[in-house]
Design an enzyme around this catalytic site. Structure first.
Site, PDB file in Angstrom:
ATOM      1  N   TYR A 201     111.311  64.411  95.195  1.00  0.00           N
ATOM      2  CA  TYR A 201     111.256  65.837  95.578  1.00  0.00           C
ATOM      3  C   TYR A 201     110.427  66.062  96.846  1.00  0.00           C
ATOM      4  O   TYR A 201     109.882  67.139  97.062  1.00  0.00           O
ATOM      5  CB  TYR A 201     110.759  66.724  94.419  1.00  0.00           C
ATOM      6  CG  TYR A 201     111.776  66.858  93.321  1.00  0.00           C
ATOM      7  CD1 TYR A 201     112.019  65.811  92.427  1.00  0.00           C
ATOM      8  CD2 TYR A 201     112.553  68.015  93.201  1.00  0.00           C
ATOM      9  CE1 TYR A 201     112.978  65.910  91.437  1.00  0.00           C
ATOM     10  CE2 TYR A 201     113.522  68.120  92.205  1.00  0.00           C
ATOM     11  CZ  TYR A 201     113.726  67.070  91.336  1.00  0.00           C
ATOM     12  OH  TYR A 201     114.683  67.160  90.367  1.00  0.00           O
TER      13      TYR A 201
ATOM     14  N   HIS B   2     122.805  75.536  87.974  1.00  0.00           N
ATOM     15  CA  HIS B   2     123.818  74.591  88.454  1.00  0.00           C
ATOM     16  C   HIS B   2     125.096  74.674  87.632  1.00  0.00           C
ATOM     17  O   HIS B   2     125.823  73.688  87.490  1.00  0.00           O
ATOM     18  CB  HIS B   2     123.267  73.147  88.436  1.00  0.00           C
ATOM     19  CG  HIS B   2     121.964  73.000  89.157  1.00  0.00           C
ATOM     20  ND1 HIS B   2     121.826  73.303  90.487  1.00  0.00           N
ATOM     21  CD2 HIS B   2     120.746  72.583  88.729  1.00  0.00           C
ATOM     22  CE1 HIS B   2     120.564  73.076  90.847  1.00  0.00           C
ATOM     23  NE2 HIS B   2     119.909  72.651  89.804  1.00  0.00           N
TER      24      HIS B   2
HETATM   25 FE   LIG Z   1     119.122  67.776  91.186  1.00  0.00          FE
END
Ligand SMILES: [Fe+2]
Ligand SMILES: *[C@@H]1O[C@H](CO)[C@@H](O)[C@H](O)[C@H]1NC(C)=O
Ligand SMILES: *[C@@H]1O[C@H](CO)[C@@H](O)[C@H](O)[C@H]1NC(C)=O
Ligand SMILES: *[C@@H]1O[C@H](CO)[C@@H](O)[C@H](O)[C@H]1NC(C)=O
Ligand SMILES: *[C@@H]1O[C@H](CO)[C@@H](O)[C@H](O)[C@H]1NC(C)=O
Ligand SMILES: *[C@@H]1O[C@H](CO)[C@@H](O)[C@H](O)[C@H]1NC(C)=O
Ligand SMILES: *[C@@H]1O[C@H](CO)[C@@H](O)[C@H](O)[C@H]1NC(C)=O
Length: 470
Positions: free
Chosen positions: A201, A330
């Site tokens: 990240y 998502h």
């Molecule tokens: Fe992801």
């Protein structure tokens, strides 16, 4: 409807004791766990945290990690970073019962990302290892030497027990550290991590501060230097940042994390396969072209018929973006890939598909949704004993926090879902049985919050009425 209702009640009662009979399509939705995690902010460990400390000594190798180096498990790729100077590319290694050190020669690479310049990134493949053998290895030849060890898998074969850990979307928050601890202290010891994407990240930092790739490498070394982590690319690996002139997708990831893609005749490191013990593992890329005629499509089309279930009864697929996901995060992002590949997964009886991306946990029934052809309107998932179980394990604990908002009511395809951080274990016993368990971080190391026996449908064919619990 008497019979289905009865089965339905069995399903929920048994789920409590951890054994779930698969009666997909008959029940009105699965289980949304009643466990409610205390909502706290998920924050990254600061740069001066103990887990990020640089090993002492001049040019000491850091961020050491290993992954399988060939198709069958007789090779290992050893990777590490040096910062003062390139130093030696050599890995010294020896098996537990031998004092004679052998040498393998690697190579070094560097990359720049905006105003960041990487250290010297070394990758060295050790070939011709003996199966089922403990090896020690040393990196940092000539300067500060560091010693690690790993155990090679047993030779590929249908009855070889093997234990995989499942981790996804890990990041480097305090919760990530807890997830890794729970994996390391799980009494069912995982021997290899199947990582479903989204590593560091770093891209959440200004200019994708690649220093956070280095800290992630140091944080995960305590596991990844001693057992292979099998890599899947997630969206946080893309690092596409035209606003700062960075237009080559996957640049930091592909410099740092190598995979043996050529061994499975893949033409890119984002989709590939390995055999390990009794499992055949196919890694796919949600972020590379997958439409008809694309390299990934043609590779997968040729790949699936090669899987010999007499040799590797367990067929596991890893990808980042889930196809069956009932969280409001998502939602349907995996849909176009599902449309392309789901008929193949059913035809070739994939056992289980692990995905990440959604920062929570979910397990599906065995369902498929492959009848739709634009005209017929048949577009709902149906119970299908040839279909895989889909598991979302994107709950590693990264700084973006948990996905807590779920679609209501729980769809029929969803067997169990819970918004908590954790990891899972897929424990293959033999050609017919594998035991799966999910562990949430709030529990003791041995506690399973969701579990399931997998009965292999190639070796354990059953009629649908009494049905393979999976
Ligand atoms: Fe992801
Ligand atoms: C890179 O640029 C950012 C601001 O644009 C600055 O804060 C940072 O210190 C720079 N890093 C290096 C290594 O020069
Ligand atoms: C991370 O976990 C390890 C192992 O329990 C512990 O020693 C360390 O202090 C933790 N670090 C942070 C920053 O939480
Ligand atoms: C890769 O292709 C070569 C040449 O066609 C073939 O001999 C080999 O078996 C293939 N390997 C795999 C793992 O499919
Ligand atoms: C499949 O594997 C079995 C067991 O290893 C082997 O006997 C058989 O020849 C293989 N089949 C093919 C088509 O390669
Ligand atoms: C959950 O997601 C739905 C759909 O995106 C949205 O309408 C709703 O406001 C969200 N609820 C919360 C509590 O965020
Ligand atoms: C396979 O493993 C299961 C679960 O441990 C066990 O019950 C079964 O007897 C094993 N089968 C064989 C053939 O050993």
């Amino acid at each position: 409807m008497g019979v289905p209702r009865l089965l339905c009640r069995c399903s929920s009662v048994l789920a409590v004791v951890g054994l779930v009979l698969n009666v997909a399509g008959l029940c009105n939705g699965g289980i949304t766990s009643s466990f409610v995690r205390k909502v706290e902010k998920t924050i990254d460990m600061p740069l001066d945290s103990d887990v990020f400390s640089v090993p002492p000594g001049y040019n000491a190798p850091q961020q050491v990690h290993i992954t399988q180096g060939d198709h069958v498990g007789e090779a290992m790729i050893v990777s590490w970073v040096t910062v003062d100077e390139p130093g030696s590319d050599t890995v010294l290694y020896w098996s537990e019962n031998s004092k004679q050190k052998k040498e393998a020669k690697g190579r070094v690479t560097t990359y720049k990302f905006y105003n960041y310049t990487s250290g010297y990134i070394h990758h060295c493949t050790i070939w011709k290892l003996k199966f089922n053998t403990k090896y020690y290895y040393e990196v940092g030849n000539g300067h500060t030497m560091r010693t690690f060890w790993f155990t090679t898998p047993p030779e590929v074969g249908p009855d070889v027990p093997y234990t995989f850990g499942l981790i996804g979307d890990l990041g480097q928050s305090f919760d990530s550290n807890i997830t890794l601890n729970h994996y390391e202290f799980n009494p069912t010891e995982g021997k290899t991590v199947l990582f479903v994407g989204d590593l560091s990240y770093a891209d959440n930092y200004p200019n994708h501060d690649n220093v956070r790739w280095d800290t992630w490498g140091r944080f995960t070394e305590r596991s990844a230097a001693y057992q292979p982590w099998i890599w899947t690319a997630g969206n946080h690996e893309i690092d596409f940042a035209p606003e700062i002139g960075e237009t080559k997708p996957f640049k930091p990831y592909s410099h740092r994390y190598q995979v043996p893609y050529k061994a499975s005749n893949s033409t890119a490191p984002f989709w590939y396969s390995i055999k390990r013990a009794s499992a055949y593992i196919i890694v796919l890329s949600s972020y590379s072209a997958y439409g008809k005629y694309t390299p990934q499509y043609k590779w997968l089309e040729a790949e699936l018929p090669k899987v010999n279930r007499s040799e590797t009864p367990w067929l596991i697929v890893l990808m980042h973006s889930p196809w069956y996901n009932s969280y409001n995060y998502h939602y349907m992002e995996g849909e176009t890939m599902r449309v392309m590949y789901e008929p193949w997964f059913v035809r070739y009886k994939v056992d289980v598909v692990f995905a990440g991306h959604v920062h929570a946990y979910e397990r599906s029934e065995r369902v498929s949704n492959i009848a739709y052809n634009v005209m017929n309107g048949i577009c709902s998932p149906v119970s299908d004993q040839s279909a895989p179980v889909y598991i979302t394990i994107g709950d590693g604990g990264n700084l973006e926090g948990l996905a807590t908002n779920m679609t209501e009511p729980q769809p029929k395809y969803s067997a169990f879902r819970e918004a908590s951080f954790g990891h899972a274990i897929f424990d293959i016993k033999n050609r017919t049985h594998a035991y799966y368990g999910w562990h949430r971080n709030q529990d003791g190391y041995a506690v399973e919050a969701d579990s399931l026996w997998f009965f292999n449908r190639f070796w354990h064919p059953v009629d649908d009425s009494t049905s393979a619990q999976s």
